[in-house]
Design an enzyme around this catalytic site. Sequence first.
Site, PDB file in Angstrom:
ATOM      1  N   GLY A 241    -126.975  44.064 -11.477  1.00 16.48           N
ATOM      2  CA  GLY A 241    -128.211  44.047 -10.690  1.00 16.48           C
ATOM      3  C   GLY A 241    -128.117  43.096  -9.511  1.00 16.48           C
ATOM      4  O   GLY A 241    -127.304  42.176  -9.484  1.00 16.48           O
TER       5      GLY A 241
ATOM      6  N   ARG B  76    -135.663  39.922  -6.752  1.00 11.78           N
ATOM      7  CA  ARG B  76    -136.746  38.939  -6.823  1.00 11.78           C
ATOM      8  C   ARG B  76    -136.251  37.509  -6.588  1.00 11.78           C
ATOM      9  O   ARG B  76    -137.037  36.611  -6.374  1.00 11.78           O
ATOM     10  CB  ARG B  76    -137.454  39.061  -8.190  1.00 11.78           C
ATOM     11  CG  ARG B  76    -138.174  40.396  -8.364  1.00 11.78           C
ATOM     12  CD  ARG B  76    -138.515  40.698  -9.826  1.00 11.78           C
ATOM     13  NE  ARG B  76    -137.376  41.263 -10.559  1.00 11.78           N
ATOM     14  CZ  ARG B  76    -137.426  41.690 -11.820  1.00 11.78           C
ATOM     15  NH1 ARG B  76    -138.566  41.606 -12.498  1.00 11.78           N
ATOM     16  NH2 ARG B  76    -136.362  42.187 -12.407  1.00 11.78           N
TER      17      ARG B  76
END
Length: 454
Positions: A10, A14
């Site tokens: 990933g 964020r």
Amino acid sequence: MLHVIILAAGEGKRMRSAQPKVLQPVGGRAMLAHLLETVSGLKPDQVHIVIGQGAEMVQASLPDFTGRFAHQTERLGTGHATLQAMDEIPAGARVLVLPGDMPLVRVQTLQALLDERAPLSLLSFMANDPTGYGRILRDGQDRVTQIREQADATPQEAMVKEVNSGVLVGESAALKAWLEQLVPRNAQGEYYLTDVVGLAVGDGQHVSGVIADDANELMGANDRAQLALLEQVYQARCRRQLMADGAILEDPSTVYVKGRVQVGQDVVIGPQVTLQGDVTLGDGVVIGPGCVVSESDLAAGTEVKAHCVLEGIQTTGPCQLGPFARLRPGTELASGVKVGNFVEIKKSKLAEGAKVSHLSYIGDATLGQEVNVGAGTITCNYDGVNKHHTRIGDGAFIGSNSSLVAPVSIGERAVIGAGSVISKDAPADQLSLTRAPQRQIEGWTRPDKAKKKK
Ligand code: UD1
Ligand code: CA
């Protein structure tokens, strides 16, 4: 046979970082590095790291990794990521899947989950604030039936405090079959690893949900604020360990550990101290307030007074350092050395009892036993291109404010007159000095404020 899959493909949007999420540091080390160290304690037959976003950076960060990397070319979700590693895992193996962003999990906790012998087992914890985590749904008999991601949860489901740590264990063939059945029919349009739970239950399989006692170690970090929470938990753990090993922490919550620190007995660590990299503090070492000590090995009895910055140094006996000393890589100090305030030392060896007490720069030098370096002495080690060595023999005395222009050698017991610029070797047992004679200016008068014209 145990295979471990770590999901690390990933991006970690964020986090808002140029680095992949799993490389974000906790205690100065990448989250992924912590996890790998823990996993090695399980003695797995093979570790698979699924990489994708920033794959080269992740690989480069693990030069000593002996497992294999599986590539996830598109970010289609945790289930899809897990599947990318499954081809290389034989049927019958147990597979432990871990998210790459949970660095604090302890080996005992993972072992407890592995000791569960259900077709599928998962690790959950009770979260005061479950925001962001998948919620564990159980039936009337308390059996796990499903994991519901936050984005897909009804308001009622969202109130569930039992959350998914992201860790699960299953048999490889069954797990692979469930992974292949995943469909991205959810709010995020992803293949959720968590959906294997519902599929297993649908197949009539028992899913065991182990609720961990310590929620802190299972927290994940999706953003900087969560990363800071993990850091707090990690620091508390390090401080407890230092104290368990025999150190006094005068104000524990202000001591920061960013590396591996070994302490002997009766070590004292003052407030606002940061320890970085590999640091070894022998018995009775005292680190005063405000010090930063990195990659250093301090022998028993060494005292470091307030506000020193030590990097890559070694003391081989008790020494007195600081306050306000800056000691740089390659500094080696023998027993009884004293380094005082506003002294910088780089790549130099000081023998027993050598003293540099005030305001000096010592670089690329060798100081013999009981050498005394006066205040303001500078080794001029750099000609703009090359670094040169300064050698000072045993018992030599360097007068204050001298410049030793390297390469240069000061003989044993030599004395250098204050203020000298020494650019030739100074013989042993003699006074060497370079100094313009003092003179008086006849008829000179001091400017007088009262007579100053307006
Ligand atoms: C996940 C779980 C959630 C759990 C939480 C625990 C799913 C769907 N959700 O959510 O139930 O409570 O972890 O912290 O599994 N990754 C890939 N490829 C992808 C997507 C993610 O390799 O396509 C990796 C990430 O790098 C990360 C890990 O998988 O290391 C988890 O992904 P993340 O996005 O953090 O999942 P969460 O939303 O936290
Ligand atoms: Ca996460």
